[in-house]
Write a protein that holds these residues in place. Structure first.
Motif, PDB file in Angstrom:
ATOM      1  N   PRO A  36     -26.472 -20.550  -4.102  1.00  0.00           N
ATOM      2  CA  PRO A  36     -26.460 -21.197  -5.193  1.00  0.00           C
ATOM      3  C   PRO A  36     -25.142 -20.849  -5.949  1.00  0.00           C
ATOM      4  O   PRO A  36     -24.422 -21.708  -6.772  1.00  0.00           O
ATOM      5  CB  PRO A  36     -27.521 -20.612  -6.201  1.00  0.00           C
ATOM      6  N   SER A  37     -24.387 -19.902  -5.940  1.00  0.00           N
ATOM      7  CA  SER A  37     -23.400 -19.338  -6.563  1.00  0.00           C
ATOM      8  C   SER A  37     -22.080 -19.949  -5.827  1.00  0.00           C
ATOM      9  O   SER A  37     -21.025 -20.035  -6.472  1.00  0.00           O
ATOM     10  CB  SER A  37     -23.087 -17.859  -6.550  1.00  0.00           C
ATOM     11  N   ASP A  38     -22.140 -20.266  -4.378  1.00  0.00           N
ATOM     12  CA  ASP A  38     -21.126 -20.954  -3.816  1.00  0.00           C
ATOM     13  C   ASP A  38     -21.863 -21.981  -2.948  1.00  0.00           C
ATOM     14  O   ASP A  38     -21.744 -21.724  -1.703  1.00  0.00           O
ATOM     15  CB  ASP A  38     -20.094 -20.000  -2.988  1.00  0.00           C
ATOM     16  N   PRO A  39     -22.041 -23.053  -3.465  1.00  0.00           N
ATOM     17  CA  PRO A  39     -23.095 -24.031  -2.602  1.00  0.00           C
ATOM     18  C   PRO A  39     -22.493 -24.589  -1.490  1.00  0.00           C
ATOM     19  O   PRO A  39     -21.305 -25.163  -1.801  1.00  0.00           O
ATOM     20  CB  PRO A  39     -23.493 -25.028  -3.518  1.00  0.00           C
ATOM     21  N   MET A  40     -22.932 -24.634  -0.194  1.00  0.00           N
ATOM     22  CA  MET A  40     -22.449 -25.403   0.800  1.00  0.00           C
ATOM     23  C   MET A  40     -23.513 -26.238   1.589  1.00  0.00           C
ATOM     24  O   MET A  40     -23.352 -27.386   1.835  1.00  0.00           O
ATOM     25  CB  MET A  40     -21.532 -24.541   1.940  1.00  0.00           C
ATOM     26  N   LEU A  41     -24.495 -25.414   2.141  1.00  0.00           N
ATOM     27  CA  LEU A  41     -25.741 -26.105   2.768  1.00  0.00           C
ATOM     28  C   LEU A  41     -27.061 -26.176   1.611  1.00  0.00           C
ATOM     29  O   LEU A  41     -27.115 -25.133   1.096  1.00  0.00           O
ATOM     30  CB  LEU A  41     -26.003 -25.117   3.859  1.00  0.00           C
ATOM     31  N   HIS A  42     -27.360 -27.146   1.474  1.00  0.00           N
ATOM     32  CA  HIS A  42     -28.782 -27.501   0.908  1.00  0.00           C
ATOM     33  C   HIS A  42     -29.797 -27.831   2.229  1.00  0.00           C
ATOM     34  O   HIS A  42     -29.459 -28.517   3.376  1.00  0.00           O
ATOM     35  CB  HIS A  42     -28.790 -28.617   0.165  1.00  0.00           C
ATOM     36  N   PHE A  43     -31.085 -27.660   1.883  1.00  0.00           N
ATOM     37  CA  PHE A  43     -32.090 -27.875   2.738  1.00  0.00           C
ATOM     38  C   PHE A  43     -33.333 -28.337   2.256  1.00  0.00           C
ATOM     39  O   PHE A  43     -33.576 -27.956   1.063  1.00  0.00           O
ATOM     40  CB  PHE A  43     -32.274 -26.578   3.863  1.00  0.00           C
ATOM     41  N   ARG A  44     -34.111 -28.743   3.040  1.00  0.00           N
ATOM     42  CA  ARG A  44     -35.510 -28.992   2.477  1.00  0.00           C
ATOM     43  C   ARG A  44     -36.511 -28.880   3.824  1.00  0.00           C
ATOM     44  O   ARG A  44     -36.161 -29.134   4.978  1.00  0.00           O
ATOM     45  CB  ARG A  44     -35.883 -30.241   1.934  1.00  0.00           C
ATOM     46  N   LYS A  45     -37.802 -28.389   3.605  1.00  0.00           N
ATOM     47  CA  LYS A  45     -38.752 -28.227   4.872  1.00  0.00           C
ATOM     48  C   LYS A  45     -39.602 -29.577   4.948  1.00  0.00           C
ATOM     49  O   LYS A  45     -39.865 -30.287   3.792  1.00  0.00           O
ATOM     50  CB  LYS A  45     -39.690 -27.114   4.579  1.00  0.00           C
ATOM     51  N   ARG A  46     -39.704 -30.142   6.055  1.00  0.00           N
ATOM     52  CA  ARG A  46     -40.324 -31.384   5.975  1.00  0.00           C
ATOM     53  C   ARG A  46     -40.766 -31.455   7.456  1.00  0.00           C
ATOM     54  O   ARG A  46     -40.447 -31.131   8.347  1.00  0.00           O
ATOM     55  CB  ARG A  46     -39.622 -32.572   5.607  1.00  0.00           C
ATOM     56  N   PRO A  47     -41.826 -32.554   7.704  1.00  0.00           N
ATOM     57  CA  PRO A  47     -42.224 -32.708   9.039  1.00  0.00           C
ATOM     58  C   PRO A  47     -41.410 -33.470   9.656  1.00  0.00           C
ATOM     59  O   PRO A  47     -40.653 -34.396   9.404  1.00  0.00           O
ATOM     60  CB  PRO A  47     -43.628 -33.524   8.727  1.00  0.00           C
ATOM     61  N   PHE A  48     -40.905 -33.162  11.139  1.00  0.00           N
ATOM     62  CA  PHE A  48     -40.163 -34.077  11.879  1.00  0.00           C
ATOM     63  C   PHE A  48     -40.691 -35.410  12.103  1.00  0.00           C
ATOM     64  O   PHE A  48     -41.965 -35.295  12.572  1.00  0.00           O
ATOM     65  CB  PHE A  48     -39.651 -33.303  13.332  1.00  0.00           C
ATOM     66  N   ALA A  49     -40.156 -36.521  11.807  1.00  0.00           N
ATOM     67  CA  ALA A  49     -40.694 -37.830  11.967  1.00  0.00           C
ATOM     68  C   ALA A  49     -40.216 -38.779  13.274  1.00  0.00           C
ATOM     69  O   ALA A  49     -40.541 -39.549  13.287  1.00  0.00           O
ATOM     70  CB  ALA A  49     -40.381 -38.629  10.676  1.00  0.00           C
TER      71      ALA A  49
END
Length: 460
Positions: free
Chosen positions: A270-283
């Motif tokens: 969060p202090s130096d954002p580059m990668l964001h992500f979320r957990k989810r089922p592969f569709a």
């Protein structure tokens, strides 16, 4: 009769005079001046000449200056050894028709044949084709606007009547020194055999040019090729955002905030954002990776998204594609170890099978441990392609120009990494990540620039 003459006047104005005004006064669809403070462009028309061009080349070599030569095809055909020397010594070669004749007096098909014939002569001698064209006397017709020649039209910002010997070296020197400034495109002539020129005029030009080059050297200025000047101009424009581009970027970044909130994306750093992500089922359909790992529909994955604000800032500050690539590498390297530790430490990630993203790149991420695969054809692939191209035009520092380059690369791809590979390579409790040994060489420059817009805002 009067009506016929009137129609002929209108026709000639539309075909010749109006295009001439648009190019010479407003610079429409031509290049005639660059920017900068220490670089200018020397351009020479009507050659090559067996007497004066070699002496000119000696002078340019003495001062380590580069120039652009717009050759008359019939002259180049007679003196291939001079053309070969121009090319060998690193100067740019452009086209000045096969014969020195005004485009106003030729049909579009005749102009096209003149340019092609000259280009073929240049290619036979040097092995390279020319994409730059200066029509004799700078006169264009209506069809030149429609890229009739297939070349970029180059005019000039200053000329000095150096085709007349009576001007003399002293007056010519004064005129040239008055225009010696950054971004100037100077028109000179290294041959005096064309209509209206004096055969001995280049002698005066060479005397004046030596004085000007000496003055330029003392001022720390240098002459560069037209293509180099155009490239610098393009990069400068890419770094300057138009009001419309600012609005587009602002709206896009606002949309990204909404997307992150709706889909509850987490940020690795969060202090130096580059990668964001979320957990989810592969569709998607079952994917078998090169190491034999399988990703089945319904398996838990971490879907990756890049921070477009950070990417835009990197692109805006980067002076070149190589610099952008290096910054991208470091940013990704900084986040992957933290992400690997999250997967190890957080119970809700114990069933995650791997990482997943959608990207425009075709190679480069392999060195991080990703597998790159084609996106299955269908509505999702089509919509993703459209989305990523739009995002690329907004975020990438070269904007729309990037969409016109390397079209074979502009296809969305899937990036997959098994969770075991993530932990083994990046988790601090396992193996520390090692920087790639050949960052700029392994990652193609444009492709790393495209990594800046790698993840789509849709899921599989």
């Amino acid at each position: 009769m009067q009506t016929l003459l009137l129609w002929l006047f209108y026709l000639s104005s539309f075909y010749a005079f109006i295009p001439g005004i648009l190019t010479r006064i407003f610079g429409f669809r031509v290049f005639r001046r660059g920017t900068g403070t220490n670089e200018f462009a020397l351009t020479f028309d009507d050659g090559p000449d067996p007497l004066y061009t070699p002496r000119l080349l000696d002078l340019l070599k003495q001062y380590d200056m580069k120039a652009t030569f717009f050759l008359v095809g019939s002259h180049a055909e007679k003196h291939p050894e001079v053309v070969k020397r121009i090319h060998h010594e690193g100067h740019l070669i452009g086209i000045h028709n096969y014969v020195h004749k005004s485009n106003w007096l030729m049909r579009p098909v005749t102009v096209r044949k003149q340019v092609k014939r000259t280009d073929d002569i240049i290619y036979t001698i040097t092995g390279e084709r020319s994409g730059y064209y200066r029509p004799p006397w700078g006169i264009v017709n209506l069809f030149d606007f429609a890229k009739n020649t297939g070349c970029r039209i180059i005019l000039w910002s200053s000329m000095f009547n150096d085709w007349r010997s009576k001007i003399g070296a002293d007056k010519l020197t004064q005129r040239m020194l008055a225009k010696l400034r950054g971004g100037e495109v100077m028109l000179l002539h290294d041959c005096g055999t064309t209509m209206g020129a004096n055969p001995d005029a280049p002698e005066q030009m060479l005397i004046a040019l030596e004085r000007v080059l000496n003055a330029a050297e003392q001022k720390g200025m240098r002459s560069i090729r037209i293509d180099d000047m155009m490239a610098k101009e393009s990069k400068a424009k890419a770094r300057k955002l138009s009001p419309l581009k600012r609005v587009m970027v602002s709206l896009w970044l606002l949309w990204e905030k909404v997307f992150h909130a709706v889909f509850a994306l987490e940020t690795v750093s969060p202090s130096d954002p580059m990668l964001h992500f979320r957990k989810r089922p592969f569709a998607g359909k079952t994917v078998v990776m090169e190491d034999g790992s399988r990703l089945e529909k319904g398996d838990e994955v971490l879907e990756l998204h890049f921070d477009n604000k950070k990417l835009f800032e990197i692109g805006s500050r980067s002076r070149s594609e190589v610099q952008l690539a290096i910054k991208m590498i470091r940013a990704v390297q900084n986040d992957l170890p933290s992400l690997a530790n999250m997967v190890l430490e957080r119970p809700e990630f114990k069933d995650v099978k791997g990482l997943y993203a959608v990207t425009m790149i075709s190679r480069g991420p392999e060195q991080f441990g990703f597998h790159v695969m084609d996106l299955p054809r269908g509505l999702f692939a089509s919509s993703t392609r459209l989305y990523l191209k739009l995002l690329l035009s907004v975020i990438h520092p070269k904007g729309q120009a990037r969409l016109k380059e390397g079209s074979q690369m502009m296809e969305p791809k899937m990036l997959m990494m098994p969770v075991d590979v993530l932990i083994e390579r990046y988790a601090e409790k396992k193996t520390q990540v090692q920087p790639p040994k050949e960052e700029p060489q392994q990652l193609q420059q444009e492709q790393m620039g495209d990594l800046a817009v790698a993840s789509a805002s849709q899921g599989m």
